[in-house]
Design a protein around this motif. Sequence first.
Motif, PDB file in Angstrom:
ATOM      1  N   GLY A 183       0.722  -1.315   0.129  1.00  0.00           N
ATOM      2  CA  GLY A 183       0.108   0.040   0.102  1.00  0.00           C
ATOM      3  C   GLY A 183       0.752   1.401   0.199  1.00  0.00           C
ATOM      4  O   GLY A 183       0.360   2.430  -0.786  1.00  0.00           O
ATOM      5  N   ILE A 184       2.020   1.167   0.649  1.00  0.00           N
ATOM      6  CA  ILE A 184       2.741   2.259   0.754  1.00  0.00           C
ATOM      7  C   ILE A 184       3.609   2.428  -0.642  1.00  0.00           C
ATOM      8  O   ILE A 184       3.557   3.833  -1.325  1.00  0.00           O
ATOM      9  CB  ILE A 184       3.916   2.226   1.591  1.00  0.00           C
ATOM     10  N   GLU A 185       3.819   1.286  -1.149  1.00  0.00           N
ATOM     11  CA  GLU A 185       4.622   1.620  -2.494  1.00  0.00           C
ATOM     12  C   GLU A 185       3.804   1.969  -3.784  1.00  0.00           C
ATOM     13  O   GLU A 185       4.052   2.805  -4.397  1.00  0.00           O
ATOM     14  CB  GLU A 185       5.259   0.106  -2.900  1.00  0.00           C
ATOM     15  N   ARG A 186       2.435   1.575  -3.468  1.00  0.00           N
ATOM     16  CA  ARG A 186       1.624   1.748  -4.614  1.00  0.00           C
ATOM     17  C   ARG A 186       0.572   3.188  -4.119  1.00  0.00           C
ATOM     18  O   ARG A 186      -0.343   3.528  -4.986  1.00  0.00           O
ATOM     19  CB  ARG A 186       0.648   0.859  -4.922  1.00  0.00           C
ATOM     20  N   ASN A 187       0.733   3.920  -3.087  1.00  0.00           N
ATOM     21  CA  ASN A 187       0.095   4.777  -2.525  1.00  0.00           C
ATOM     22  C   ASN A 187      -1.123   4.663  -2.399  1.00  0.00           C
ATOM     23  O   ASN A 187      -2.169   5.534  -2.872  1.00  0.00           O
ATOM     24  CB  ASN A 187       0.619   6.135  -3.472  1.00  0.00           C
ATOM     25  N   THR A 188      -1.713   3.264  -1.978  1.00  0.00           N
ATOM     26  CA  THR A 188      -3.178   3.205  -1.902  1.00  0.00           C
ATOM     27  C   THR A 188      -3.654   3.103  -0.517  1.00  0.00           C
ATOM     28  O   THR A 188      -4.669   2.819  -0.059  1.00  0.00           O
ATOM     29  CB  THR A 188      -3.410   2.012  -2.740  1.00  0.00           C
ATOM     30  N   ILE A 189      -2.692   3.470   0.672  1.00  0.00           N
ATOM     31  CA  ILE A 189      -2.881   3.781   2.004  1.00  0.00           C
ATOM     32  C   ILE A 189      -2.556   4.777   2.367  1.00  0.00           C
ATOM     33  O   ILE A 189      -1.475   5.593   1.639  1.00  0.00           O
ATOM     34  CB  ILE A 189      -2.372   2.621   2.764  1.00  0.00           C
ATOM     35  N   ARG A 190      -2.913   5.717   3.287  1.00  0.00           N
ATOM     36  CA  ARG A 190      -2.518   7.041   3.592  1.00  0.00           C
ATOM     37  C   ARG A 190      -2.367   7.075   5.226  1.00  0.00           C
ATOM     38  O   ARG A 190      -3.173   6.078   6.153  1.00  0.00           O
ATOM     39  CB  ARG A 190      -3.584   8.255   3.134  1.00  0.00           C
ATOM     40  N   PHE A 191      -1.639   8.136   5.828  1.00  0.00           N
ATOM     41  CA  PHE A 191      -1.734   8.222   7.310  1.00  0.00           C
ATOM     42  C   PHE A 191      -2.056   9.728   7.376  1.00  0.00           C
ATOM     43  O   PHE A 191      -2.055  10.479   6.456  1.00  0.00           O
ATOM     44  CB  PHE A 191      -0.134   8.234   7.654  1.00  0.00           C
ATOM     45  N   THR A 192      -2.259   9.900   8.848  1.00  0.00           N
ATOM     46  CA  THR A 192      -2.548  11.335   9.035  1.00  0.00           C
ATOM     47  C   THR A 192      -1.525  12.553   8.837  1.00  0.00           C
ATOM     48  O   THR A 192      -0.402  12.330   9.438  1.00  0.00           O
ATOM     49  CB  THR A 192      -3.121  11.436  10.403  1.00  0.00           C
ATOM     50  N   ASP A 193      -1.581  13.355   7.873  1.00  0.00           N
ATOM     51  CA  ASP A 193      -0.657  14.409   7.550  1.00  0.00           C
ATOM     52  C   ASP A 193      -1.165  15.715   7.725  1.00  0.00           C
ATOM     53  O   ASP A 193      -0.285  16.731   7.439  1.00  0.00           O
ATOM     54  CB  ASP A 193      -0.115  14.104   6.225  1.00  0.00           C
ATOM     55  N   HIS A 194      -2.050  16.060   8.486  1.00  0.00           N
ATOM     56  CA  HIS A 194      -2.555  17.533   8.411  1.00  0.00           C
ATOM     57  C   HIS A 194      -1.770  18.522   9.174  1.00  0.00           C
ATOM     58  O   HIS A 194      -1.413  19.495   8.431  1.00  0.00           O
ATOM     59  CB  HIS A 194      -4.166  17.257   8.799  1.00  0.00           C
TER      60      HIS A 194
END
Length: 262
Positions: free
Chosen positions: A248-259
């Motif tokens: 998911g990280i490699e394909r950018n299909t998951i995210r984390f809180t970055d606000h």
Amino acid sequence: MITLYEHPLSPYAQKVKIALREKGVPFEVAMPEGIGAGSTGGAFAEAAPRREVPALIDGDVSLFDSTIILEYIEDKWPEPSLFPADPAARAKCRIIEDVMDTHFEATSWGLGELHHFKRGDEPTRAKIEKNAARQIAAFMDWLSGQLGEADWFSGDAFGWGDLSVAPYLNGISGFGYTPEKGSALETWLVRVNARDSVREAAEQARASIAGMQAVSAAVEAGIFRRHYRDHRLEWMIRSGGMEIVRDGIERNTIRFTDHWDN
């Protein structure tokens, strides 16, 4: 008029809807545009920096996090109270809510990753599902102990503890996990679903499942990015899904809180 930003499948949003309906507080619901992509804007994004539902807007008041919203509702509309009078019983309700919102939610959310979003290959999904089944059985035992011989988790009447459990058990049943037949927990689930507030939230959740059929394709296309924060990330890793996280990280299909990184 109160506006509640939600998705019908979100147990967090269901908790808030149940509380508002139990107190007879009128509200309108809205689904954030592009929810799940992590790039929503407008009033919802201003109220909810994690870009997660629910968010509540009441005039000049904008709130996120279901527990904080429930506390606001209880403070502003104290009758009928959702808390028992006894301090120890009130603390017990808070413990139940915390366990369901963190540990149990991570399990049901993780099953959504497998069943709706088709994460991982077949061996990985089988391994994670086996671990999830074991975890859910332990949660059911714990909940049975918390309920004991009472009719409600909140004591003598329906309340905070019950609305904290109902959306999760209703949701997990969609993956085939239900309380033991003939158990007090099963009887409680029937009882709580007979309440209009709970039944309506559950019906809306079930009706929205049909829209989940295309989400795995949206993930593959990079349109949908699921939020892997705190307890969810921990659950996926310890349940055997490290490769799912890496992919998911490699394909950018998951995210984390970055606000707050901006």
